[in-house]
Scaffold this motif. Sequence first.
Motif, short mmCIF file in Angstrom:
data_model
loop_
_atom_site.label_atom_id
_atom_site.label_comp_id
_atom_site.label_asym_id
_atom_site.label_seq_id
_atom_site.Cartn_x
_atom_site.Cartn_y
_atom_site.Cartn_z
N UNK A 100 0.89 -1.13 0.12
CA UNK A 100 -0.09 0.12 -0.08
C UNK A 100 0.81 1.25 0.05
N UNK A 101 2.04 1.05 0.46
CA UNK A 101 2.90 2.40 0.60
C UNK A 101 3.18 2.70 -0.98
N UNK A 102 3.38 1.96 -1.77
CA UNK A 102 3.62 2.40 -3.11
C UNK A 102 2.48 3.02 -3.98
N UNK A 103 1.38 3.00 -3.42
CA UNK A 103 0.34 3.96 -4.04
C UNK A 103 0.17 5.37 -3.42
N UNK A 104 1.11 5.63 -2.50
CA UNK A 104 1.11 7.24 -2.12
C UNK A 104 1.74 8.01 -2.99
N UNK A 105 1.14 8.99 -3.54
CA UNK A 105 1.59 9.93 -4.49
C UNK A 105 2.97 10.41 -3.91
N UNK A 107 5.66 10.20 -2.62
CA UNK A 107 6.58 9.03 -1.68
C UNK A 107 6.49 7.57 -2.30
N UNK A 108 5.51 7.18 -2.68
CA UNK A 108 5.29 5.95 -3.00
C UNK A 108 5.89 5.62 -4.49
N UNK A 109 6.01 6.73 -5.28
CA UNK A 109 6.43 6.52 -6.74
C UNK A 109 7.91 6.54 -6.57
N UNK A 110 8.49 7.38 -5.67
CA UNK A 110 10.18 7.29 -5.64
C UNK A 110 10.37 5.87 -4.75
N UNK A 111 9.62 5.46 -3.90
CA UNK A 111 9.95 4.40 -3.19
C UNK A 111 9.86 3.22 -4.33
N UNK A 112 9.04 3.03 -5.33
CA UNK A 112 8.83 2.23 -6.22
C UNK A 112 10.05 1.95 -7.02
N UNK A 118 6.92 -5.34 -2.43
CA UNK A 118 5.64 -5.07 -1.85
C UNK A 118 4.99 -6.44 -1.61
N UNK A 119 4.40 -6.37 -0.17
CA UNK A 119 3.74 -7.48 -0.11
C UNK A 119 2.28 -7.18 0.47
N UNK A 120 1.44 -8.39 0.36
CA UNK A 120 0.23 -7.99 0.98
C UNK A 120 0.14 -8.80 2.35
N UNK A 121 0.01 -7.92 3.46
CA UNK A 121 0.15 -8.42 4.76
C UNK A 121 -1.36 -9.13 5.33
N UNK A 122 -2.40 -8.94 4.44
CA UNK A 122 -3.48 -9.62 4.72
C UNK A 122 -3.53 -10.96 4.38
N UNK A 123 -2.48 -11.35 3.62
CA UNK A 123 -2.32 -12.82 3.06
C UNK A 123 -1.21 -13.27 3.30
#
Length: 236
Positions: A100-105, A107-112, A118-123
């Motif tokens: 979800x952090x990668x979707x933050x405008x 900040x997430x773009x740079x992080x990518x 990137x993992x799904x913590x719900x699974x």
Amino acid sequence: MLLLRSLLFYCLYSPITIVFGTLSLLLLLLPKNFAASIIVFWNAIALFLLRWCCGVRYDVTGNTSGLSEPCVIIANHQSPWETLFLQWYFKPISAVLKKQLLYIPFFGWGLKVTQPIGIDRDNPTRALKQIKTIGLERLKAGRNILIFPEGTRMPVNQLGNFMRSGADIAKQAGVPVIPVFHNAGHYWVNKKLIKQPGTIQVVVGEPISVEDKNTKAVMTDIKAWMQTQQEAMEAP
């Protein structure tokens, strides 16, 4: 005064984040490792601004001789600070984080661009598979892997439960594990505006080979090592 200094930090850090976030859209068109090497200067600038605006410094002790081969960095998680510092200090590195952090405008773009995992913590089952599969690819490409085994930020002077996925990847890839402990939560408290001036203590442990070891036992030993570092930092 501390409030004004903290506000100054964000007044400078926010536009820089926008600039690097926008730049990252162009960097995605370039070779991945080259693009990542540029974007991590964002981290270096943030660390400089913290020192200049807020008086937050850091001191690294322990195994400071550098890395001779790709490895898995296992660190405790207290503050946003260590995500900035560790990605700069151990570059090139790919951090395991919630997708979800990668979707933050911006900040997430740079992080990518830094090639995170990137993992799904719900699974949890799928997340573990992602960590192993992508982690092996990153290590083979010459990048280090950063894992916070607690999975979430913990209050100062507390250590959470340690997942063993970091040791599992290291064993599968045949690379060492390097433990890192810090007390950044004293100076940059999670979800708090004001930064406290002072020197963050960072201890880098010796490389640990896990090839012929039980990974659960390795993580137990690492947690015990971190507990020892924590107690030493708390001692008057």
